[in-house]
Design an enzyme around this catalytic site. Structure first.
Site, PDB file in Angstrom:
ATOM      1  N   ASP A  96      39.682  38.295  39.987  1.00 39.78           N
ATOM      2  CA  ASP A  96      38.525  38.274  40.885  1.00 39.78           C
ATOM      3  C   ASP A  96      38.831  37.454  42.138  1.00 39.78           C
ATOM      4  OD1 ASP A  96      37.074  39.577  38.942  1.00 39.78           O
ATOM      5  OD2 ASP A  96      36.260  37.714  38.122  1.00 39.78           O
TER       6      ASP A  96
HETATM    7  N1  URA Z   1      38.027  37.505  33.726  1.00 36.90           N
HETATM    8  C1  URA Z   1      37.216  37.279  34.779  1.00 36.90           C
HETATM    9  O1  URA Z   1      36.013  37.126  34.606  1.00 36.90           O
HETATM   10  N2  URA Z   1      37.769  37.210  36.003  1.00 36.90           N
HETATM   11  C2  URA Z   1      39.082  37.365  36.238  1.00 36.90           C
HETATM   12  O2  URA Z   1      39.526  37.306  37.382  1.00 36.90           O
HETATM   13  C3  URA Z   1      39.915  37.607  35.136  1.00 36.90           C
HETATM   14  C4  URA Z   1      39.367  37.680  33.890  1.00 36.90           C
END
Ligand code: URA
Length: 238
Positions: free
Chosen positions: A106
Site C-alpha cells: 500500500d
Molecule cells: N497488508 C496490508 O494491509 N497492506 C500492505 O501493504 C500489505 C499487506
C-alpha cells in the site's frame, strides 16, 4: 519446444504473465508477422518470430534482474499514477532492465518489495496457490489480548470471506499503541490492515520485513540491492 505465448513473453522479460495476457488480448503481439490475440496460442521460440512493439522478443537477450527495495511510505506500487504521487519505479531508475514489482505494498506501507523482469517468477510468487509467508511489523492502536490472538490464528472475516490462519505475536506493549509481528500467507487487498481492524486494533504503521526466508535486514529506506544468487535460487525453489 512449443509453449504458450504468454509464458514465453513472461520468461523473456516483457512483462508479468498477467500483463503479457493483456498485451496479447490488446493485439500488441505479432507472431510470424501476424497479430495474435488468442491467449492459448503456442509458439516455438526456436522457429517462430515474436514481435512486441515491432521489436523481436528473444529469451536469450534478457539478463534477468532481481531487486529488493526498501519501499518508503508515500510511494505507490503501480507504474502510473493518476494523482501524481511518486511511484516505486522512481527509486530504481538506475536499473536499465524493464523490471516490475512483484505484488504490491500500500501507499502508506513500507518495507520489502521485490522487483524483477522475470515474469515467470512474478507469476509464481503472486499466484494464490503458492502462499509464501509474508512477515510484517505493525504498530497497532491498543494491545490485542489472548482472544484477539486466537481469532488471528483461526482467520478472521474480511470482505465477506475468512482469511487463512495467520500469526500474531506481541513484541512491545505501550500505553496507547503496541508493536506486533504478523505473518500472513495470502496477499489480499489491504489484508493486514483489514484483519487488524476486524479485531478492533487498527494499524497505525505497517512494514513488511520478510517474504518467505528473504529478509529486509538493515537495507536503508528508499534503497535497493540486487538479490544474491542464493536468494534467487531460493525464490525459484518455492
Ligand atoms: N497488508 C496490508 O494491509 N497492506 C500492505 O501493504 C500489505 C499487506
Amino acid at each position: 519446444m512449443e509453449e504458450r505465448l504468454q509464458k514465453f513473453l513472461a520468461e523473456a522479460g516483457v512483462a508479468s504473465r498477467r500483463k503479457a495476457e493483456e498485451l496479447i488480448a490488446a493485439g500488441k503481439i505479432k507472431v510470424n508477422g501476424k497479430v495474435v490475440t488468442e491467449l492459448g496460442t503456442k509458439v516455438d521460440p526456436k522457429k517462430d518470430e515474436v514481435l512486441y512493439l515491432d521489436k523481436e522478443v528473444s529469451k536469450k537477450e534478457v539478463d534477468l534482474v532481481y531487486i529488493m527495495l526498501h519501499k518508503p511510505e508515500g510511494y505507490v506500487t503501480t507504474a502510473k499514477e493518476q494523482f501524481g504521487r511518486p511511484g516505486v519505479m522512481d527509486l530504481v531508475s538506475q536499473i536499465e532492465a524493464r523490471i516490475f514489482p512483484v505484488g504490491r505494498l500500500d501507499y502508506d506501507t513500507s518495507g520489502l518489495l521485490l522487483l524483477t523482469n522475470d515474469g515467470e517468477l512474478t507469476y509464481k510468487l503472486t499466484h494464490p496457490k503458492h502462499d509464501v509467508d509474508k512477515t510484517y511489523i505493525a504498530k497497532l492502536y491498543g494491545t490485542p489480548d489472548d482472544m484477539d490472538l486466537q481469532k488471528f490464528r483461526r482467520g478472521v472475516f474480511i470482505d465477506g470471506r475468512q482469511t487463512k490462519p495467520a500469526k500474531m505475536q506481541i513484541l512491545e506493549r505501550g500505553e496507547r499503541q503496541s508493536t506486533v509481528e504478523i505473518v500472513i500467507h495470502e496477499g489480499r487487498n489491504r489484508q493486514v490492515r483489514k484483519m487488524c481492524e476486524a479485531i478492533k486494533h487498527p494499524v497505525a504503521q505497517l512494514k513488511r520485513v520478510a517474504t518467505g526466508e528473504l529478509k529486509l535486514g538493515d537495507l536503508p529506506k528508499g534503497k535497493y540491492r540486487h538479490l544474491t544468487p542464493k536468494e534467487v535460487k531460493y525464490l525459484k525453489s518455492l
